[in-house]
Motif scaffolding. Structure first.
Motif, PDB file in Angstrom:
ATOM      1  N   PRO B 234      28.879  36.765  39.002  1.00  0.00           N
ATOM      2  CA  PRO B 234      29.896  35.807  39.228  1.00  0.00           C
ATOM      3  C   PRO B 234      30.299  34.792  38.126  1.00  0.00           C
ATOM      4  N   VAL B 235      29.444  34.064  37.704  1.00  0.00           N
ATOM      5  CA  VAL B 235      29.745  32.824  36.906  1.00  0.00           C
ATOM      6  C   VAL B 235      30.067  33.650  35.547  1.00  0.00           C
ATOM      7  N   PHE B 238      33.813  34.491  35.974  1.00  0.00           N
ATOM      8  CA  PHE B 238      34.668  33.532  36.102  1.00  0.00           C
ATOM      9  C   PHE B 238      35.023  33.078  34.871  1.00  0.00           C
ATOM     10  N   ALA B 239      34.072  32.942  34.032  1.00  0.00           N
ATOM     11  CA  ALA B 239      34.288  32.306  32.469  1.00  0.00           C
ATOM     12  C   ALA B 239      35.165  33.594  31.782  1.00  0.00           C
ATOM     13  N   LEU B 242      38.956  33.483  33.277  1.00  0.00           N
ATOM     14  CA  LEU B 242      39.743  32.199  33.359  1.00  0.00           C
ATOM     15  C   LEU B 242      40.602  32.356  32.046  1.00  0.00           C
ATOM     16  N   ALA B 263      38.573  31.978  41.148  1.00  0.00           N
ATOM     17  CA  ALA B 263      37.487  32.153  41.986  1.00  0.00           C
ATOM     18  C   ALA B 263      37.414  32.894  42.977  1.00  0.00           C
ATOM     19  N   VAL B 266      37.214  36.572  41.577  1.00  0.00           N
ATOM     20  CA  VAL B 266      35.925  36.920  41.116  1.00  0.00           C
ATOM     21  C   VAL B 266      35.139  37.405  42.434  1.00  0.00           C
TER      22      VAL B 266
END
Lengths: 90, 320
Positions: B234-235, B238-239, B242, B263, B266
């Motif tokens: 997920p992180v 997200f990156a 975005l 978010a 995601v």
């Protein structure tokens, strides 16, 4: 030391990340993933005018069952990495 | 006035410029409705085409950047936002838009022939849409989109890395695919689902389709000598997502809305990193990897099991 302003701590599917926002961080394009303890310290320290590694150790020992010397070494390392990543100023 | 519904959001085009409207028509007609048919949908924004007006007083420049074939200057004051499009070489102003801080009411003036006026007007519409839609769990993406069996897959990459090329490979080598949009699709979170919509903006490809699909996955394309695909955490996801949306980082309120929606996307989507060549095996690896295709195609009475020949993640010999 002091945390730089203009970073929002967000929850992404249970993970904590710092996202830069606003004009002051227009060139900070990274997303920083914090573990649970780092996120806890960030929340407590965000907005403070100044803090020391000892302040971090005290906060950590308040919340977690950790030996002071271990907390001290970890906090010094975390502070160093925050500065290195451009998230905090000495 | 023309009333468009784009990604369930109501956009009003207000111009009496007949030649401009004629050039706009092919892009916007698929999204146009009678005013009475969209009276119930609140207006996201209106863009009024007017005579030349005074520039915004005491404006601060927030950003300037290349916007397709023009130079774009974004300024802001207490009264609102001003966006000026300039000729890329001479830096002469060729069109200007002013709007309120929430991007709900805008006016613009245009210069040049009908093609240039359309180009600038359409760019203003796209920017307004990107910024205004953020407050409605909706993001304008930079992606090429393919649909197969009711689900859509978005291909993300820096300009020139081969989004369109990858879509073309799916259309050619994966049976039953259709192009949804080739450059600027809209993604929205609707009733807990992530939906992608076609839009009147599609880069250099004329693909202005008023269609929508549930998103089956987002794939970032990286050029590599061998093909492989990995689902992202997920992180990382997200990156990855975005920067794939049009946004205004200096506007904290809007940027937070963008982060919130990203978010939400995601947490409800599968996001992949694809390393691939610009050849057939890329489409095979990707379509199987994201679960869009089982790899079995048939034609001319022969059933070819692609999977047994070309499992995802394995390098394949190049086609002759």
């Amino acid at each position: 030391m002091k945390l730089k302003s203009g970073f929002a701590l967000r929850d992404i599917c249970g993970e904590k990340v710092l996202v830069a926002e606003g004009l002051e961080n227009i060139d900070f394009s990274k997303i920083v993933n914090l573990n649970e303890t780092a996120a806890y310290l960030w929340e407590k320290l965000d907005g403070r005018d100044a803090f020391t590694v000892d302040d971090m150790v005290a906060l950590l020992c308040d919340e977690y069952d950790v030996a002071a010397d271990v907390a001290s070494a970890d906090c010094a390392e975390l502070a160093r990495r925050w500065v290195e990543a451009g998230l905090a100023m000495e | 006035m023309k009333h468009c519904i784009i990604a369930d959001l109501h956009v009003v085009i207000d111009s009496d410029d007949k030649p401009l409207l004629d050039v706009l028509a092919p892009r916007y007609a698929p999204f146009c409705h009678r005013a009475s048919d969209c009276a119930e949908v609140p207006v996201l924004f209106a863009l009024h085409h007017v005579e030349r007006f005074e520039p915004l007083a005491n404006a601060t420049q927030m950003a300037d950047f290349e916007c397709q074939d023009t130079w774009c200057v974004y300024e802001q004051s207490e009264k609102g936002v001003q966006i000026t499009l300039q000729d890329l070489t001479t830096r002469q102003d060729i069109a200007q838009m002013q709007c309120d801080a929430s991007f709900s009411d805008a006016k613009c003036w245009l210069t040049g022939d009908a093609v240039q006026r359309e180009y600038c007007y359409s760019n203003f519409l796209m920017m307004l849409f990107a910024f205004a839609a953020m407050r409605h769990q909706t993001l304008l993406f930079h992606a090429s989109v393919i649909a197969r069996e009711g689900k859509a897959y978005l291909f993300l990459a820096k300009s020139g890395t081969g989004k369109s090329t990858h879509s073309t490979l799916w259309l050619k080598h994966v049976p039953g695919c259709q192009l949804v949009n080739d450059d600027n699709p809209v993604v929205g979170v609707r009733d807990g689902k992530v939906i992608v919509y076609g839009s009147p903006w599609s880069g250099k490809t004329n693909c202005y389709r008023n269609v929508s699909f549930e998103v089956g996955g987002f794939v970032r394309i990286n050029r590599a000598p061998e093909c492989s695909i990995q689902r992202q955490s997920p992180v990382s996801a997200f990156a990855l997502l975005l920067p794939s949306c049009s946004g205004v980082k200096w506007d904290k309120k809007l940027y937070r809305a963008q982060c919130d929606t990203t978010a939400a996307v995601v947490s409800r989507s599968a996001i992949y990193e694809l390393y691939c060549t610009p050849y057939r095996e890329a489409a095979v690896t990707c379509s199987i990897g994201v679960g869009a295709w089982d790899g079995v195609s048939s034609g001319d009475g022969f059933a070819v099991n692609e999977k047994s020949l070309k499992p995802a993640g394995v390098t394949l010999p190049q086609e002759p």
